[in-house]
Write an enzyme that holds these catalytic residues in place. Sequence first.
Site, PDB file in Angstrom:
ATOM      1  CG  HIS A 273       9.480  21.206  10.253  1.00  0.00           C
ATOM      2  ND1 HIS A 273       9.254  22.067  11.292  1.00  0.00           N
ATOM      3  CD2 HIS A 273      10.319  20.256  10.738  1.00  0.00           C
ATOM      4  CE1 HIS A 273       9.926  21.681  12.355  1.00  0.00           C
ATOM      5  NE2 HIS A 273      10.589  20.585  12.047  1.00  0.00           N
TER       6      HIS A 273
ATOM      7  CG  ASP B 138       8.653  25.802  10.615  1.00  0.00           C
ATOM      8  OD1 ASP B 138       8.209  24.668  10.432  1.00  0.00           O
ATOM      9  OD2 ASP B 138       9.440  26.098  11.552  1.00  0.00           O
TER      10      ASP B 138
ATOM     11  CG  HIS C  67      10.125   9.355  15.439  1.00  0.00           C
ATOM     12  ND1 HIS C  67       9.090   9.070  14.588  1.00  0.00           N
ATOM     13  CD2 HIS C  67      10.530  10.601  15.111  1.00  0.00           C
ATOM     14  CE1 HIS C  67       8.883  10.109  13.779  1.00  0.00           C
ATOM     15  NE2 HIS C  67       9.747  11.050  14.084  1.00  0.00           N
TER      16      HIS C  67
ATOM     17  CD1 TRP D 103       1.615  17.545  15.951  1.00  0.00           C
ATOM     18  CD2 TRP D 103       1.573  16.121  17.673  1.00  0.00           C
ATOM     19  NE1 TRP D 103       0.346  17.537  16.464  1.00  0.00           N
ATOM     20  CE2 TRP D 103       0.293  16.669  17.530  1.00  0.00           C
ATOM     21  CE3 TRP D 103       1.786  15.187  18.694  1.00  0.00           C
ATOM     22  CZ2 TRP D 103      -0.777  16.339  18.352  1.00  0.00           C
ATOM     23  CZ3 TRP D 103       0.718  14.851  19.513  1.00  0.00           C
ATOM     24  CH2 TRP D 103      -0.538  15.423  19.344  1.00  0.00           C
ATOM     25  CG  ASN D 104       4.621  14.234  10.417  1.00  0.00           C
ATOM     26  OD1 ASN D 104       4.705  13.030  10.400  1.00  0.00           O
ATOM     27  ND2 ASN D 104       5.496  14.999   9.772  1.00  0.00           N
TER      28      ASN D 104
ATOM     29  CD  GLN E 266      11.361  12.657  18.210  1.00  0.00           C
ATOM     30  OE1 GLN E 266      12.026  11.751  18.705  1.00  0.00           O
ATOM     31  NE2 GLN E 266      11.649  13.187  17.028  1.00  0.00           N
TER      32      GLN E 266
END
Length: 490
Positions: free
Chosen positions: A21, A126, A372, A375-376, A397
């Site tokens: 994050h 966040d 995995h 997203w990043n 995921q």
Amino acid sequence: MESKNLCQPHFIFIPLMAPGHILPMVDMAKLLSRRNVKVTIVTTPLNSIPFQDTIDREIQNGSPIQIQLFQFPNDEAGIPKGCESVDTLPSRDLMPNFPIALDMLHKPLEELCEKLEPFPSCIICDKHIPCVAEIANKLKVPRIIFDGTSCFHLLCAHNLHASKVHEGVSSEEKFIIPGLPHRIELQKSQLPGLFNPNSNQNVNAFREKIRACEENSYGIVVNSFEELELEYVKEFQRVTGRRVWCVGPVSLSNKGILDKAQRGKRENNTNDENHYMKWLDSWPISSVIYVCLGSLSNATPEQLIEIGLGLEATKRPFIWVIRGAYKRDEIETWLVEYGFEDRVKGRGLLIKGWAPQVLILSHKSIGTFLTHCGWNSTLEGICAGVPLVTYPLFAEQFFNEKVVVQVLESGVSLGAENGVHLGEEEKSRVQVKRENVRDAIEKVMGEGEEQERIREVARKWAHMAKKAIEEGGSSYNNMSQLIEDIIHIE
Ligand SMILES: *[C@@H]1O[C@H](CO)[C@@H](O)[C@H](O)[C@H]1NC(C)=O
Ligand SMILES: *[C@@H]1O[C@H](CO)[C@@H](O)[C@H](O)[C@H]1NC(C)=O
Ligand SMILES: *[C@H]1O[C@H](CO)[C@@H](O)[C@H](O)[C@H]1NC(C)=O
């Protein structure tokens, strides 16, 4: 409208304390400050260490960016000193204390924000730190949510909450997510924990709070770019009426070798990246498999062993990053007893711990990324222009896997059927067999028309990603729009 804002808008970034994050928010903060907008990143001392150097370089280059620190409430929240992020908790049993700590940030954050100069024009936070909503309300500052996922996921989550289709099905039954441009089928056991009420009422209450704060925010910034998922961006805006700015892929803000190499690095004493780069130099173009299952990886030892055996079976060179804390010693024992490193000697490189992922992925000898689907990582793989082999584990995921395999058509799934929720690893069976690993890798790296096509598609997305973030690209324009929107807010 106060005129001082007009001259110098000041954006405050408040990332969640977890590496997956923090990194994208720091990248976003850097991009914004390069547009000559004052930016302050607010975090705790230990969390700031990995990105201090990159911010220093940004400042040297003239960006008006700074870091402001506050103390993590260790004692109050019952979290040992020296631990200020989710991934460094010494025990999973301490997980429930984390939201407690986040709630306690209210006071220190408010005090810090109040004193900032110039006074904040906007807080980008966040979404997992809901107490910021009250702070922003009190200070009368617009609050923008950073979600860390894609518009595809945001739309899926919204449509599931609205339709509740998942409530009527059993755990392993497949169902179609309503209201999407593609036919996306999932089973309930693949949904994030969010969609299965938790036995812990505090957790449920915390999730509800997050949702409420999301809904009444000024808008949402997304680490994605419009071309990647245009239909999903538009549809999400339409059904929610929310402002959405797609400003990614933010990892492309790391242009220099140092930024790529040090991104997210915690230790300051190793120089292993030179070694990795030299090793990669010794392999032909697009020949190496890169495997990393994320910083919070919770794959069981049995599962990791299958991955290892699958890699061995490919007979191809690979880099395998083993991080996860779950029963780490068992996998170490297996590596030794099986003699894994000897068996793959010369062509298999194990990285036990943190790896300079963006730097590795940028090397031309990388041919595929087994991920995995955080997203990043997914975006980093897309930017690298290599096909992805997908093995989602938990959180959103499984949605990201669908993006890669069905929407972008630039990857192949390993076929995992069930998610492994954090703290429930005990219950999970092996999802992916060694043959799945070997076969999926052949599908993206082997010879053949299909293989060529998928590699071509992967290169196309990478090209679009780079254009999006450049001057005049869609993400660049969305960031201009974001700045304009905040300057002209009534
Ligand atoms: C890391 O090392 C570099 C060079 O050795 C130094 O300039 C920098 O201050 C160090 N950073 C941290 C966070 O310790
Ligand atoms: C983002 O950029 C695209 C393409 O330039 C544009 O169509 C869209 O309106 C922008 N969105 C916002 C919120 O500015
Ligand atoms: C991206 O986030 C994942 C966790 O989701 C982390 O493992 C990885 O290190 C991050 N990427 C980089 C380049 O640090």
